[in-house]
Design a protein around this motif. Structure first.
Motif, PDB file in Angstrom:
ATOM      1  N   ALA A 158       3.168  47.691  47.895  1.00 20.55           N
ATOM      2  CA  ALA A 158       2.034  47.740  48.812  1.00 20.55           C
ATOM      3  C   ALA A 158       1.535  46.331  49.118  1.00 20.55           C
ATOM      4  O   ALA A 158       1.693  45.407  48.307  1.00 20.55           O
ATOM      5  CB  ALA A 158       0.911  48.580  48.199  1.00 20.55           C
ATOM      6  N   GLY A 159       0.933  46.167  50.272  1.00 16.23           N
ATOM      7  CA  GLY A 159       0.409  44.853  50.626  1.00 16.23           C
ATOM      8  C   GLY A 159      -0.200  44.849  52.014  1.00 16.23           C
ATOM      9  O   GLY A 159      -0.383  45.894  52.635  1.00 16.23           O
ATOM     10  N   THR A 160      -0.505  43.665  52.508  1.00 17.72           N
ATOM     11  CA  THR A 160      -1.127  43.479  53.817  1.00 17.72           C
ATOM     12  C   THR A 160      -0.279  42.541  54.646  1.00 17.72           C
ATOM     13  O   THR A 160       0.235  41.543  54.142  1.00 17.72           O
ATOM     14  CB  THR A 160      -2.546  42.901  53.673  1.00 17.72           C
ATOM     15  N   VAL A 161      -0.125  42.850  55.924  1.00 15.12           N
ATOM     16  CA  VAL A 161       0.662  42.009  56.814  1.00 15.12           C
ATOM     17  C   VAL A 161      -0.147  41.703  58.061  1.00 15.12           C
ATOM     18  O   VAL A 161      -0.896  42.539  58.557  1.00 15.12           O
ATOM     19  CB  VAL A 161       2.008  42.702  57.182  1.00 15.12           C
ATOM     20  N   GLY A 162      -0.003  40.473  58.555  1.00 14.14           N
ATOM     21  CA  GLY A 162      -0.663  40.081  59.784  1.00 14.14           C
ATOM     22  C   GLY A 162       0.303  40.124  60.951  1.00 14.14           C
ATOM     23  O   GLY A 162       1.403  39.572  60.867  1.00 14.14           O
ATOM     24  N   LEU A 163      -0.070  40.796  62.035  1.00  9.81           N
ATOM     25  CA  LEU A 163       0.770  40.891  63.222  1.00  9.81           C
ATOM     26  C   LEU A 163       0.061  40.276  64.418  1.00  9.81           C
ATOM     27  O   LEU A 163      -1.148  40.072  64.398  1.00  9.81           O
ATOM     28  CB  LEU A 163       1.126  42.359  63.512  1.00  9.81           C
ATOM     29  N   ARG A 164       0.845  40.029  65.469  1.00 11.33           N
ATOM     30  CA  ARG A 164       0.233  39.481  66.666  1.00 11.33           C
ATOM     31  C   ARG A 164       0.984  39.968  67.901  1.00 11.33           C
ATOM     32  O   ARG A 164       2.164  40.312  67.839  1.00 11.33           O
ATOM     33  CB  ARG A 164       0.237  37.953  66.638  1.00 11.33           C
ATOM     34  N   PRO A 186       0.814  50.970  52.207  1.00  6.44           N
ATOM     35  CA  PRO A 186       1.146  51.493  50.881  1.00  6.44           C
ATOM     36  C   PRO A 186       2.609  51.179  50.597  1.00  6.44           C
ATOM     37  O   PRO A 186       3.356  50.757  51.495  1.00  6.44           O
ATOM     38  CB  PRO A 186       0.932  53.000  51.045  1.00  6.44           C
ATOM     39  N   GLU A 187       3.045  51.355  49.357  1.00  3.73           N
ATOM     40  CA  GLU A 187       4.448  51.115  49.064  1.00  3.73           C
ATOM     41  C   GLU A 187       5.314  52.103  49.842  1.00  3.73           C
ATOM     42  O   GLU A 187       4.886  53.209  50.189  1.00  3.73           O
ATOM     43  CB  GLU A 187       4.733  51.207  47.568  1.00  3.73           C
ATOM     44  N   PHE A 188       6.532  51.689  50.131  1.00  7.32           N
ATOM     45  CA  PHE A 188       7.465  52.531  50.873  1.00  7.32           C
ATOM     46  C   PHE A 188       8.886  52.125  50.487  1.00  7.32           C
ATOM     47  O   PHE A 188       9.095  51.132  49.772  1.00  7.32           O
ATOM     48  CB  PHE A 188       7.246  52.402  52.384  1.00  7.32           C
ATOM     49  N   LEU A 189       9.854  52.886  50.941  1.00 10.16           N
ATOM     50  CA  LEU A 189      11.263  52.601  50.691  1.00 10.16           C
ATOM     51  C   LEU A 189      11.909  52.134  51.988  1.00 10.16           C
ATOM     52  O   LEU A 189      11.618  52.660  53.064  1.00 10.16           O
ATOM     53  CB  LEU A 189      11.990  53.843  50.180  1.00 10.16           C
ATOM     54  N   SER A 208       8.665  57.279  53.207  1.00 14.45           N
ATOM     55  CA  SER A 208       7.346  57.144  52.609  1.00 14.45           C
ATOM     56  C   SER A 208       7.420  57.517  51.131  1.00 14.45           C
ATOM     57  O   SER A 208       8.282  58.287  50.713  1.00 14.45           O
ATOM     58  CB  SER A 208       6.342  58.048  53.329  1.00 14.45           C
ATOM     59  N   VAL A 209       6.496  56.961  50.336  1.00 10.41           N
ATOM     60  CA  VAL A 209       6.406  57.246  48.907  1.00 10.41           C
ATOM     61  C   VAL A 209       5.090  57.961  48.650  1.00 10.41           C
ATOM     62  O   VAL A 209       4.026  57.494  49.066  1.00 10.41           O
ATOM     63  CB  VAL A 209       6.479  55.948  48.074  1.00 10.41           C
TER      64      VAL A 209
END
Length: 213
Positions: A6-12, A25-28, A211-212
């Motif tokens: 899991a984590g945070t990502v910045g998009l533009r 959230p975590e994923f595969l 998805s997990v």
């Protein structure tokens, strides 16, 4: 498949000049793009001959159908349903079936806790126009990123779930990562391209996600 934390990502969006943060959230995610051999195994056919090379010539609709076929083969509830009258595809977010990554998931997984435009030196990690000899290559021949994912940049572009800009482009979907015919500049973690979901070409494929829960 690789478990992505899991984590945070910045998009533009450079066209609209907007930036945003997305919490994940975590994923595969598949360690490699789906190969022609794997695509053929779940769908019964592939648009082009090949074995361990990424499947190419697949539209977004083809990729969605292949995700559902992979789910059925694995005994999982399909993630997608399609209205055959309107062509609209719906994602059941409660399904653990195979699906396409969102573009936020794709970018986050591509960067793998790095902060640069790429997760390594281009020739070491990617097949692109300067080193591909004008063709797609077998998956896994280049170095992976820090989370063990191969070919996130170069070799083939990869379809994502998301609409690009519905207000302007309607049903156009996003693809990411650059392909064997792309310039070095086009193979970067933040590069976004789009096309109609029926579009298919010889440097565009897909990668499976789940998805997990």
């Amino acid at each position: 498949m690789v478990r992505i934390p899991a984590g945070t990502v910045g998009l533009r969006d450079d066209r609209r000049g907007t930036r945003w943060q997305t919490e994940l959230p975590e994923f595969l995610l598949g360690r490699y793009p789906v190969t022609a051999e794997a695509h053929r195994a779940v769908t019964g056919s592939a648009p082009a001959a090949g074995g361990a090379e990424p499947v190419t010539g697949v539209s977004w609709f083809d990729a969605v159908e292949a995700c559902n076929a992979a789910s059925s083969r694995a005994g999982l509830a399909p993630a997608y349903s399609r209205d055959m009258t309107t062509g609209e595809v719906t994602w059941d977010r409660a399904s653990a079936g195979y699906r396409l990554p969102t573009e936020a998931e794709w970018q986050y997984a591509c960067k793998a806790d790095t902060t640069g435009y790429r997760y390594g030196e281009t020739d070491a990690i990617a097949w692109y126009d300067a080193n591909s000899d004008g063709r797609v290559h077998e998956v896994g021949a280049k170095s992976p990123n820090g989370w063990g994912l191969h070919d996130m940049l170069g070799n083939v572009w990869e379809w994502c779930w998301d609409l690009y800009d519905e207000e302007v482009y309607g049903t156009y979907r996003i693809f990411r990562g650059g392909g064997w015919a792309e310039s070095e500049r086009g193979c970067g973690a933040t590069v976004r391209r789009r096309s109609h979901p029926t579009f298919a070409i010889d440097d565009l494929g897909y990668r499976l996600a789940r998805s997990v829960f």
